[in-house]
Scaffold this active site. Structure first.
Site, PDB file in Angstrom:
ATOM      1  N   LYS A   9     167.015  58.302  55.961  1.00  0.00           N
ATOM      2  CA  LYS A   9     168.039  59.232  56.416  1.00  0.00           C
ATOM      3  C   LYS A   9     167.640  60.644  55.988  1.00  0.00           C
ATOM      4  O   LYS A   9     167.772  61.022  54.828  1.00  0.00           O
ATOM      5  CB  LYS A   9     169.409  58.898  55.828  1.00  0.00           C
ATOM      6  CG  LYS A   9     170.509  59.825  56.356  1.00  0.00           C
ATOM      7  CD  LYS A   9     171.443  60.258  55.260  1.00  0.00           C
ATOM      8  CE  LYS A   9     172.350  61.389  55.654  1.00  0.00           C
ATOM      9  NZ  LYS A   9     171.686  62.657  56.025  1.00  0.00           N
ATOM     10  N   PRO A  10     167.131  61.456  56.933  1.00  0.00           N
ATOM     11  CA  PRO A  10     166.817  62.839  56.583  1.00  0.00           C
ATOM     12  C   PRO A  10     168.078  63.675  56.497  1.00  0.00           C
ATOM     13  O   PRO A  10     169.147  63.269  56.973  1.00  0.00           O
ATOM     14  CB  PRO A  10     165.930  63.299  57.748  1.00  0.00           C
ATOM     15  CG  PRO A  10     166.380  62.471  58.908  1.00  0.00           C
ATOM     16  CD  PRO A  10     166.812  61.143  58.331  1.00  0.00           C
ATOM     17  N   GLU A  25     170.879  66.193  57.441  1.00  0.00           N
ATOM     18  CA  GLU A  25     171.392  66.468  58.786  1.00  0.00           C
ATOM     19  C   GLU A  25     170.966  67.834  59.294  1.00  0.00           C
ATOM     20  O   GLU A  25     170.872  68.048  60.508  1.00  0.00           O
ATOM     21  CB  GLU A  25     172.915  66.323  58.807  1.00  0.00           C
ATOM     22  CG  GLU A  25     173.660  67.142  57.766  1.00  0.00           C
ATOM     23  CD  GLU A  25     175.067  66.611  57.533  1.00  0.00           C
ATOM     24  OE1 GLU A  25     175.926  66.863  58.390  1.00  0.00           O
ATOM     25  OE2 GLU A  25     175.285  65.948  56.500  1.00  0.00           O
ATOM     26  N   LEU A  68     174.323  46.842  41.730  1.00  0.00           N
ATOM     27  CA  LEU A  68     173.200  46.436  40.878  1.00  0.00           C
ATOM     28  C   LEU A  68     171.856  46.589  41.594  1.00  0.00           C
ATOM     29  O   LEU A  68     170.998  45.703  41.566  1.00  0.00           O
ATOM     30  CB  LEU A  68     173.386  44.986  40.404  1.00  0.00           C
ATOM     31  CG  LEU A  68     174.625  44.732  39.539  1.00  0.00           C
ATOM     32  CD1 LEU A  68     174.728  43.260  39.180  1.00  0.00           C
ATOM     33  CD2 LEU A  68     174.579  45.583  38.269  1.00  0.00           C
ATOM     34  N   GLU A 125     166.187  61.962  42.054  1.00  0.00           N
ATOM     35  CA  GLU A 125     165.590  63.272  41.763  1.00  0.00           C
ATOM     36  C   GLU A 125     166.620  64.310  42.171  1.00  0.00           C
ATOM     37  O   GLU A 125     166.869  64.539  43.352  1.00  0.00           O
ATOM     38  CB  GLU A 125     164.280  63.442  42.535  1.00  0.00           C
ATOM     39  CG  GLU A 125     163.383  64.508  41.956  1.00  0.00           C
ATOM     40  CD  GLU A 125     163.353  65.755  42.813  1.00  0.00           C
ATOM     41  OE1 GLU A 125     163.920  66.764  42.353  1.00  0.00           O
ATOM     42  OE2 GLU A 125     162.784  65.735  43.904  1.00  0.00           O
ATOM     43  N   GLY A 181     169.271  67.925  40.811  1.00  0.00           N
ATOM     44  CA  GLY A 181     169.194  69.371  40.685  1.00  0.00           C
ATOM     45  C   GLY A 181     168.366  69.843  39.503  1.00  0.00           C
ATOM     46  O   GLY A 181     168.021  69.083  38.604  1.00  0.00           O
ATOM     47  N   CYS A 228     164.034  72.619  43.818  1.00  0.00           N
ATOM     48  CA  CYS A 228     164.666  72.053  42.629  1.00  0.00           C
ATOM     49  C   CYS A 228     163.815  72.231  41.382  1.00  0.00           C
ATOM     50  O   CYS A 228     164.339  72.247  40.268  1.00  0.00           O
ATOM     51  CB  CYS A 228     164.998  70.580  42.847  1.00  0.00           C
ATOM     52  SG  CYS A 228     163.580  69.591  43.385  1.00  0.00           S
ATOM     53  N   GLU A 285     173.054  75.839  38.959  1.00  0.00           N
ATOM     54  CA  GLU A 285     171.953  75.887  39.920  1.00  0.00           C
ATOM     55  C   GLU A 285     172.377  76.709  41.141  1.00  0.00           C
ATOM     56  O   GLU A 285     173.272  76.321  41.890  1.00  0.00           O
ATOM     57  CB  GLU A 285     171.570  74.470  40.359  1.00  0.00           C
ATOM     58  CG  GLU A 285     170.393  74.430  41.300  1.00  0.00           C
ATOM     59  CD  GLU A 285     170.050  73.023  41.753  1.00  0.00           C
ATOM     60  OE1 GLU A 285     168.850  72.714  41.881  1.00  0.00           O
ATOM     61  OE2 GLU A 285     170.980  72.229  41.991  1.00  0.00           O
TER      62      GLU A 285
END
Length: 482
Positions: free
Chosen positions: A178-179, A181, A247, A253, A255, A287, A385
């Site tokens: 899922k890239p 949007e 589970l 990965e 901020g 990031c 951030e």
């Protein structure tokens, strides 16, 4: 998927292109102009079910192939990326607003290297014999996990999808990707290259759409065996919570808000270049960027003065111009967020030494690279951030104070320092709370070197053999000899 500017993206499921079940589409916007350049399909939960089912059906055959066979396909993907570099550069620049020069030298080049590295690494997957007091022959083996849900952000679509898909495929897993949007174009184009490289149907599926729909469906799906997520800490908490409830193993990965330390014995000229690179690269949407600069007090005003002149000269403009270093931000909402933080910095007593304003260029989402001095350490602008081209500068008096300031935020993705004292370099690197530490430069990355976070920057590692290991599970086999 069409590769001209009239983009009409579809979902890629089980080796076939198709519209979403809902029939809905969302706009794709060129951030350099703010204009709509096409649409992509908005998947729903039914589409996610189909993608996961296709992946599960494809898993036994792909996992059953030898590592050498999988490696050949990964090498073919790398070759196709190299052959189609111009198109990938164009799409990544069009979609994200990245300068074409950086798209070619960083995003596409890194993608090629990552597939080549993982192809080599695939052939190293093995187990170990274990000596035990048992009357048995004991050994371990590493097996693939199954279906990996790869959820990636807007800022480095090509690199951050590759950092998940390449090791997952190398280890024998199958993927539903899922890239983001906002930036789906390179993911869809890569699906065409996977086909041409000989990746079997169902092994890689691409579902575009909104995070609260598609992302949530993948996180909660019982047919998904691992979550590989890159994104904000806020959304990462939700993703980790959903994975924990089921589970499932996860790689998070998240901020970052890295500190860049300049000690009094540093090579200032070299440090200035690294400092600027550390906060303007990818328009600050990085990031592992270095948005917090800590400078030894004797050098403080000198460094601030040099930055005020040097940063103002960084070329900002059309990302399709090869001379451009800083392009637009990826979306209007990101510019608005930067504007809010700079306004807050002024209210908190910060001294804006350069930048500090939005740029009006052809309707695009541009913001001037900005340097802010004299903020207190408890300022929100320092602690949070920003994810834009903004650098805060603070002074310190001692090595211990510099380390405390560097470690004094909830994040721990990257950190760095400049010094000519080798002992200090090792000593400070040891004490910095970060997944990767750079000395006398910034953003030195290679597929062989793992990166990832501590604290609120997540857990797990991407790149290196550590990444490949995270896409496998260990099985112990004990054969009685008595």
């Amino acid at each position: 998927m069409s590769t001209n500017d009239n983009i009409d993206g579809q979902l890629f499921i089980d080796g076939k292109w198709r519209n979403s079940a809902s029939g809905r589409h969302s706009d794709v916007v060129d951030p350099s102009t703010g204009r709509v350049i096409g649409t992509v399909a908005e998947a729903d939960r039914g589409d996610v079910d189909d993608a996961v089912a296709a992946a599960r059906a494809a898993f036994p055959e792909w996992a059953g192939r030898s590592a050498r066979e999988r490696a050949r396909i990964l090498l073919r993907i790398a070759e196709l990326v190299r052959e189609n570099a111009d198109e990938l550069v164009r799409l990544e620049s069009l979609d994200v607003g990245k300068p074409v020069t950086l798209c070619r030298s960083v995003d596409v080049a890194t993608t090629i290297e990552q597939y080549e590295y993982c192809a080599a690494l695939a052939q190293t997957i093995d187990g170990a014999t274990r000596r035990t007091p048992l009357p048995a022959f004991a050994y371990t083996r590493r097996d693939p996990l199954g279906v990996v849900a790869a959820i990636t952000p807007f800022n480095f679509p090509l690199i951050l999808s590759t950092s998940k898909i390449a090791p997952a495929l190398a280890a024998g897993n199958v993927v539903v990707h899922k890239p983001a949007e906002e930036t789906p174009l390179s993911a869809l184009f890569m699906a065409t290259l996977f086909e041409r490289a000989g990746v079997p149907s169902g092994v890689v599926n691409v579902v575009t759409g909104a995070g609260p729909v598609v992302g949530a469906a993948l996180l909660e799906h019982p047919g998904v065996d691992k979550i590989a997520f890159t994104g904000s800490t806020e959304i990462g908490r939700r993703a980790a919570s959903a994975a924990g409830a089921a589970l499932k193993p996860v790689t998070m990965e998240l901020g970052g808000n890295a500190a860049h330390i300049v000690f009094a014995d540093a090579d200032v000229e070299k440090a200035i270049g690294a400092i600027i690179k550390g906060f303007v690269f990818n328009t600050g949407q990085f990031c592992m960027g270095g948005p917090r600069l800590l400078v030894a007090r004797p050098l403080y005003e000198t460094v601030v003065g040099i930055l005020s002149q040097a940063v103002a000269g960084v070329p900002v403009g059309d990302p399709r111009d090869p001379a451009t270093v800083v392009g637009p931000m990826a979306a209007q909402r990101h510019v608005a967020k930067v504007e809010e933080y700079v306004a807050l910095a002024r209210r908190e007593g910060g001294r804006v030494v350069c930048g500090g304003e939005r740029l009006d260029l052809d309707g695009g989402y541009y913001y001037q690279p900005t340097v802010i001095a004299d903020l207190p350490d408890d300022s929100r602008v320092v602690q949070e951030e920003i994810f834009g081209p903004v650098l805060t500068v603070q002074a310190f008096d001692t090595e211990d104070e510099a380390i405390a300031l560097a470690n004094g935020t909830p994040y721990g993705l990257a950190s760095g320092l400049h010094t000519t004292d080798v002992a200090r370099a090792h000593r400070v690197a040891d004490k910095l709370q970060a997944g990767i530490v750079w000395v006398n430069d910034w953003a030195m990355l290679d597929p062989a070197m793992p990166f990832g976070g501590v604290k609120d920057s997540g857990f797990g590692r991407e790149y290196g053999p550590e990444a490949l290991a995270s896409y496998t599970k260990v099985k112990s086999v004990v054969i009685a000899l008595d």
